[in-house]
Design a protein around this motif. Structure first.
Motif, PDB file in Angstrom:
ATOM      1  N   ALA A  65      72.922 -77.771  32.651  1.00 53.01           N
ATOM      2  CA  ALA A  65      73.621 -78.852  33.364  1.00 53.01           C
ATOM      3  C   ALA A  65      75.040 -78.433  33.736  1.00 53.01           C
ATOM      4  N   LEU A  66      75.743 -77.784  32.813  1.00 52.12           N
ATOM      5  CA  LEU A  66      77.102 -77.327  33.117  1.00 52.12           C
ATOM      6  C   LEU A  66      77.088 -76.219  34.167  1.00 52.12           C
ATOM      7  N   GLY A  67      76.117 -75.336  34.084  1.00 55.66           N
ATOM      8  CA  GLY A  67      75.975 -74.288  35.090  1.00 55.66           C
ATOM      9  C   GLY A  67      75.704 -74.867  36.460  1.00 55.66           C
TER      10      GLY A  67
ATOM     11  N   PRO B 275      64.495 -79.206  40.427  1.00 55.32           N
ATOM     12  CA  PRO B 275      64.205 -80.230  39.417  1.00 55.32           C
ATOM     13  C   PRO B 275      64.937 -79.974  38.099  1.00 55.32           C
ATOM     14  N   ILE B 276      65.113 -81.027  37.329  1.00 55.09           N
ATOM     15  CA  ILE B 276      65.854 -80.938  36.067  1.00 55.09           C
ATOM     16  C   ILE B 276      65.166 -80.010  35.072  1.00 55.09           C
TER      17      ILE B 276
ATOM     18  N   THR C 208      66.276 -76.608  35.774  1.00 54.54           N
ATOM     19  CA  THR C 208      67.649 -76.437  35.319  1.00 54.54           C
ATOM     20  C   THR C 208      67.678 -76.148  33.817  1.00 54.54           C
ATOM     21  N   ILE C 209      66.852 -76.847  33.051  1.00 54.91           N
ATOM     22  CA  ILE C 209      66.786 -76.630  31.607  1.00 54.91           C
ATOM     23  C   ILE C 209      66.255 -75.235  31.302  1.00 54.91           C
ATOM     24  N   VAL C 210      65.217 -74.817  32.005  1.00 54.70           N
ATOM     25  CA  VAL C 210      64.651 -73.479  31.793  1.00 54.70           C
ATOM     26  C   VAL C 210      65.704 -72.410  32.108  1.00 54.70           C
ATOM     27  N   ILE C 211      66.422 -72.577  33.213  1.00 52.57           N
ATOM     28  CA  ILE C 211      67.491 -71.641  33.569  1.00 52.57           C
ATOM     29  C   ILE C 211      68.549 -71.623  32.467  1.00 52.57           C
ATOM     30  N   GLY C 212      68.898 -72.799  31.952  1.00 55.26           N
ATOM     31  CA  GLY C 212      69.883 -72.893  30.883  1.00 55.26           C
ATOM     32  C   GLY C 212      69.430 -72.200  29.610  1.00 55.26           C
TER      33      GLY C 212
END
Length: 93
Positions: free
Chosen positions: A23-25, A36-37, A40-44
């Motif tokens: 989320a910060l990224g 999709p969110i 984003t979580i997987v990337i994080g």
């Protein structure tokens, strides 16, 4: 019974850290990212793991590791948004 420890504690920690770092990224990258969110979580999560692995050999500093994780997450969000076509800017000419 240990709460938050062991394998499941590690998984939950990775999800929480991945959510926050992703989320910060995503906030660091300018413009709208049409991803999709869950992505984003997987990337994080990936950024957090890679950042931790890189920084483990250099320093034990939490803050430096977090900065590297955020930079990696921002790069990951940017690249995925570009690949998905969400990063293209349209001209209104």
């Amino acid at each position: 019974m240990e709460i938050g420890g062991g394998f499941f504690g590690t998984i939950i920690s990775a999800l929480v850290v991945g959510l926050i770092v992703g989320a910060l990224g995503r906030l660091i990258v300018p413009g709208k990212q049409d991803i999709p969110i869950w992505l984003t979580i997987v990337i994080g999560i990936v950024a957090a793991l890679i950042g931790t692995a890189i920084m483990a050999s250099f320093t034990g500093s939490f803050w430096l590791t977090l900065i590297v994780q955020l930079i990696l997450a921002a790069i990951g969000v940017y690249l995925v948004a570009m690949m998905r076509g969400g990063g293209r800017r349209q001209s209104h000419a």
